[in-house]
Write a protein that holds these residues in place. Structure first.
Motif, PDB file in Angstrom:
ATOM      1  N   GLU A   7      20.384 -60.176   1.791  1.00  0.00           N
ATOM      2  CA  GLU A   7      20.415 -59.949   3.239  1.00  0.00           C
ATOM      3  C   GLU A   7      21.844 -59.793   3.744  1.00  0.00           C
ATOM      4  OE1 GLU A   7      16.736 -62.209   5.305  1.00  0.00           O
ATOM      5  OE2 GLU A   7      18.098 -63.506   4.178  1.00  0.00           O
ATOM      6  N   ALA A   8      22.721 -60.686   3.314  1.00  0.00           N
ATOM      7  CA  ALA A   8      24.112 -60.647   3.784  1.00  0.00           C
ATOM      8  C   ALA A   8      24.804 -59.363   3.340  1.00  0.00           C
ATOM      9  CB  ALA A   8      24.864 -61.866   3.271  1.00  0.00           C
ATOM     10  N   PHE A   9      24.608 -58.984   2.088  1.00  0.00           N
ATOM     11  CA  PHE A   9      25.232 -57.763   1.586  1.00  0.00           C
ATOM     12  C   PHE A   9      24.706 -56.541   2.331  1.00  0.00           C
ATOM     13  CE2 PHE A   9      25.233 -54.154  -1.420  1.00  0.00           C
ATOM     14  CZ  PHE A   9      26.605 -54.031  -1.612  1.00  0.00           C
ATOM     15  N   ALA A  15      26.531 -52.542   8.685  1.00  0.00           N
ATOM     16  CA  ALA A  15      27.549 -52.667   9.738  1.00  0.00           C
ATOM     17  C   ALA A  15      28.715 -51.711   9.464  1.00  0.00           C
ATOM     18  CB  ALA A  15      28.042 -54.106   9.832  1.00  0.00           C
ATOM     19  N   ILE A  16      29.110 -51.595   8.219  1.00  0.00           N
ATOM     20  CA  ILE A  16      30.192 -50.671   7.856  1.00  0.00           C
ATOM     21  C   ILE A  16      29.765 -49.229   8.112  1.00  0.00           C
ATOM     22  CG2 ILE A  16      31.504 -49.735   5.907  1.00  0.00           C
ATOM     23  CD1 ILE A  16      31.548 -52.682   4.828  1.00  0.00           C
ATOM     24  N   VAL A  51      20.564 -44.436  15.747  1.00  0.00           N
ATOM     25  CA  VAL A  51      19.182 -44.879  15.918  1.00  0.00           C
ATOM     26  C   VAL A  51      18.504 -45.015  14.553  1.00  0.00           C
ATOM     27  CG1 VAL A  51      16.912 -44.197  16.818  1.00  0.00           C
ATOM     28  CG2 VAL A  51      18.932 -44.045  18.278  1.00  0.00           C
ATOM     29  N   TYR A  52      18.669 -44.020  13.683  1.00  0.00           N
ATOM     30  CA  TYR A  52      18.054 -44.097  12.351  1.00  0.00           C
ATOM     31  C   TYR A  52      18.553 -45.313  11.568  1.00  0.00           C
ATOM     32  CZ  TYR A  52      15.145 -39.972  11.470  1.00  0.00           C
ATOM     33  OH  TYR A  52      14.123 -39.060  11.453  1.00  0.00           O
ATOM     34  N   VAL A  53      19.863 -45.509  11.524  1.00  0.00           N
ATOM     35  CA  VAL A  53      20.414 -46.652  10.784  1.00  0.00           C
ATOM     36  C   VAL A  53      19.932 -47.955  11.427  1.00  0.00           C
ATOM     37  CG1 VAL A  53      22.544 -47.858  10.123  1.00  0.00           C
ATOM     38  CG2 VAL A  53      22.378 -45.372   9.856  1.00  0.00           C
ATOM     39  N   GLY A  54      19.877 -47.995  12.741  1.00  0.00           N
ATOM     40  CA  GLY A  54      19.362 -49.182  13.430  1.00  0.00           C
ATOM     41  C   GLY A  54      17.907 -49.457  13.095  1.00  0.00           C
ATOM     42  N   ILE A  55      17.112 -48.400  12.995  1.00  0.00           N
ATOM     43  CA  ILE A  55      15.701 -48.553  12.628  1.00  0.00           C
ATOM     44  C   ILE A  55      15.582 -49.114  11.220  1.00  0.00           C
ATOM     45  CG2 ILE A  55      13.626 -47.221  12.029  1.00  0.00           C
ATOM     46  CD1 ILE A  55      14.384 -45.418  14.507  1.00  0.00           C
TER      47      ILE A  55
END
Length: 191
Positions: A7-9, A15-16, A51-55
């Motif tokens: 999860e962290a990775f 985020a990057i 939006v795609y990356v957020g989804i």
């Protein structure tokens, strides 16, 4: 193995990727509103990709919430997904900076299609580890929404060579389908 490192990775990589997306904006030479006009294609591509990356991030979070342990197969499937998502900033920049020509728009669709395939493979790896009666398996059901999305993104690739704007419209439709968060896993976990 615990899922916390996965999860962290994944959160860090995503985020990057979002940070890289925004770096494509170059400061305009002028100080008036007209100076922003050349940035419009880049801004449109950015919004779609954000939006795609957020989804993907949102649904990845929910999927891992329904997962108690991971194994090597899940780790590799997750890396496969992150690989395809890592290409989103490149395709986004290529599309936006060139004002949405066929080849960059098609490549964007290939990346979205392959990210969908990778997500499906990650789901399958988790279900295999958790078992056929797992929370995730029961929540997904036959996963019509996921299958439809991949069918649409895959179909938009050849469409880009006929009409890049029609292809982009398909990508927007898929984003709209997923913009409302997928509540299947939340409902199953709260039941």
């Amino acid at each position: 193995m615990s899922k916390s490192r996965l999860e962290a990775f994944s959160d860090g990589v995503i985020a990057i990727l979002i940070t890289i997306l925004v770096l494509e904006f170059k400061v305009p030479r002028g100080a008036d509103i007209a100076a922003l006009r050349p940035l419009l294609p880049t801004a449109l591509a950015y919004v779609l990709s954000f939006v795609y990356v957020g989804i993907y991030w949102n649904n990845h979070h929910h999927m891992l919430h329904a997962t108690d342990k991971v194994d090597g197969r899940i780790l590799w499937a997750n890396l496969h997904l992150l690989f395809w998502l890592s290409l989103v900033p490149f395709a986004t920049a290529w599309m936006g900076q060139n004002r949405f020509p066929p080849v960059p728009v098609a490549l964007y669709g290939v990346i979205m299609f392959m990210a969908g395939v990778a997500y499906y493979l990650l789901q399958a790896a988790i279900i295999r580890r958790q078992g056929p009666d797992s929370t995730l398996r029961r929540a997904l059901g036959d996963d019509r929404k996921g299958k439809l999305s991949n069918l649409l993104n895959g179909g938009a690739v050849p469409l880009a060579f006929v009409s890049p704007w029609a292809s982009l419209s398909v990508y927007v439709v898929v984003a709209v389908i997923w913009f409302v968060p997928d509540r299947r896993i939340e409902r199953r976990l709260s039941a």
